[in-house]
Design a protein around this motif. Structure first.
Motif, short mmCIF file in Angstrom:
data_model
loop_
_atom_site.label_atom_id
_atom_site.label_comp_id
_atom_site.label_asym_id
_atom_site.label_seq_id
_atom_site.Cartn_x
_atom_site.Cartn_y
_atom_site.Cartn_z
N GLY A 187 -3.11 15.01 -10.73
CA GLY A 187 -4.47 15.49 -10.56
C GLY A 187 -4.96 15.57 -9.12
N HIS A 188 -4.18 15.05 -8.16
CA HIS A 188 -4.61 15.03 -6.76
C HIS A 188 -3.44 15.42 -5.86
N ASP A 189 -3.77 16.13 -4.79
CA ASP A 189 -2.72 16.53 -3.85
C ASP A 189 -2.16 15.33 -3.09
N THR A 190 -3.07 14.48 -2.61
CA THR A 190 -2.68 13.33 -1.79
C THR A 190 -3.18 12.05 -2.45
N VAL A 191 -2.32 11.05 -2.51
CA VAL A 191 -2.70 9.72 -2.98
C VAL A 191 -2.57 8.76 -1.82
N LEU A 192 -3.68 8.10 -1.49
CA LEU A 192 -3.74 7.17 -0.36
C LEU A 192 -3.98 5.76 -0.86
N ALA A 193 -3.21 4.81 -0.35
CA ALA A 193 -3.43 3.38 -0.64
C ALA A 193 -3.31 2.64 0.68
N ALA A 194 -4.45 2.16 1.19
CA ALA A 194 -4.48 1.55 2.52
C ALA A 194 -4.95 0.11 2.46
N ASN A 195 -4.10 -0.79 2.95
CA ASN A 195 -4.46 -2.21 3.09
C ASN A 195 -4.90 -2.84 1.78
N ILE A 196 -4.13 -2.60 0.72
CA ILE A 196 -4.36 -3.28 -0.55
C ILE A 196 -3.12 -4.08 -0.90
N ALA A 197 -3.26 -4.96 -1.87
CA ALA A 197 -2.19 -5.91 -2.18
C ALA A 197 -1.02 -5.29 -2.94
N ALA A 198 -1.27 -4.24 -3.71
CA ALA A 198 -0.25 -3.71 -4.62
C ALA A 198 1.07 -3.36 -3.95
N PRO A 199 1.09 -2.69 -2.78
CA PRO A 199 2.39 -2.38 -2.18
C PRO A 199 3.22 -3.61 -1.83
N LEU A 200 2.57 -4.74 -1.55
CA LEU A 200 3.32 -5.95 -1.22
C LEU A 200 3.68 -6.75 -2.47
N GLN A 201 2.87 -6.65 -3.51
CA GLN A 201 3.08 -7.47 -4.70
C GLN A 201 3.90 -6.77 -5.78
N GLU A 202 3.67 -5.47 -5.99
CA GLU A 202 4.37 -4.72 -7.03
C GLU A 202 4.75 -3.34 -6.51
N PRO A 203 5.54 -3.27 -5.45
CA PRO A 203 5.76 -1.98 -4.80
C PRO A 203 6.39 -0.91 -5.67
N ASN A 204 7.39 -1.25 -6.46
CA ASN A 204 8.08 -0.22 -7.25
C ASN A 204 7.20 0.32 -8.38
N ALA A 205 6.53 -0.57 -9.09
CA ALA A 205 5.64 -0.13 -10.16
C ALA A 205 4.46 0.66 -9.59
N PHE A 206 3.92 0.20 -8.48
CA PHE A 206 2.78 0.88 -7.88
C PHE A 206 3.19 2.25 -7.36
N LEU A 207 4.37 2.36 -6.74
CA LEU A 207 4.81 3.66 -6.23
C LEU A 207 4.98 4.67 -7.37
N LEU A 208 5.57 4.25 -8.48
CA LEU A 208 5.73 5.16 -9.61
C LEU A 208 4.38 5.68 -10.08
N ARG A 209 3.37 4.80 -10.09
CA ARG A 209 2.04 5.21 -10.51
C ARG A 209 1.45 6.22 -9.51
#
Length: 271
Positions: A120-142
């Protein structure tokens, strides 16, 4: 990058006038998320990091800002007349986002329960949140599922603390945090097929402005579980680093951020 501590004993700082009892009571009113967002307002974070991202985007298009916080970076990156959607669980940060002249559409949830359309979006931004450090693979798939073109993460890259706000003002023996650069943690944890297509590093300074250094000292001491007998050390340490500012006192902490980019048209990501 750590804040240098070697010379701060030689510098004069603000007087610590309020009593410890007064400051201990006041420190209970400090919200850590708001403290960080206010620091971003007075820092050069957006001015330094946004250009790194723009260099890697032909255009932002419709933007999904995951864990948008105060929205400073998302607002700077949003495209003209394009949708800006913010996923934000904090009521305080949602109130901040609503104050923009043209605010984002706000989804009041965490990333793992957000109801967002696939692609639904061209760009997905995630800045300075915990998810990339805590659940990187699951978060990236999402994130990849949500994005039509590009996924961008901004993660800490300094060798130093990355958790408690203003921990960068303290010696490592005081804050006790893991000082491994966050980008190293993320890249090691991602699957080989999920590595980003590009990584860029940017330097910036977190410039937190506080009206009362003693109140901040008591807040940090509370977070660290210090007894009353150690609190004068915290106050004195911060006072030596604080610089006079129109808003009270400024504490500067050198920071580094890594911009990680995945482009759908490269293929093979997360397979």
């Amino acid at each position: 990058m750590s804040v240098p501590f070697g010379s701060d004993a030689d510098r004069a700082g603000p007087e610590i006038a309020p009593s410890a009892t007064q400051c201990a009571a006041a420190s209970q009113t400090i919200d850590p998320i708001e403290l960080y967002a206010a620091g971003i307002d007075s820092s050069d974070y957006v001015a330094r990091v946004a250009p790194l991202i723009r260099q890697r985007l032909s255009q932002t298009g419709d933007l999904l800002d995951v864990g948008a916080g105060g929205g400073q970076l998302g607002h700077a990156l949003r495209g003209s007349n394009r949708r800006w959607t913010a996923i934000e669980p904090s009521a305080r940060m949602r109130a901040r986002l609503a104050r923009f002249e043209d605010p984002p559409f706000i989804i009041a949830s965490g990333w793992d329960s957000a109801d967002v359309a696939t692609g639904g979006h061209d760009t997905v931004l995630a800045a300075n949140i915990a998810a990339p450090l805590q659940e990187p693979n699951a978060f990236l798939l999402r994130c990849l599922a949500w994005a039509r073109r590009t996924v961008i993460w901004v993660v800490p890259a300094q060798h130093g603390p990355r958790g408690m706000c203003f921990a960068g003002c303290l010696p490592a023996s005081w804050h006790g945090e893991d000082e491994t650069p966050g980008v190293d943690v993320v890249l090691r944890a991602l699957a080989p097929s999920a590595q980003p297509h590009s990584v860029a590093i940017g330097e910036w300074t977190f410039s937190g402005i506080v009206a009362d250094v003693a109140e901040l000292a008591n807040y940090l001491a509370d977070r660290l579980g210090w007894p009353d007998s150690r609190r004068p050390d915290m106050s004195a340490h911060l006072a030596r680093q604080a610089k006079p500012d129109a808003g009270g006192y400024r504490l500067d902490i050198p920071r580094r951020s890594a911009v990680l980019v995945w482009a759908h048209d490269r293929g093979g990501v997360g397979d």
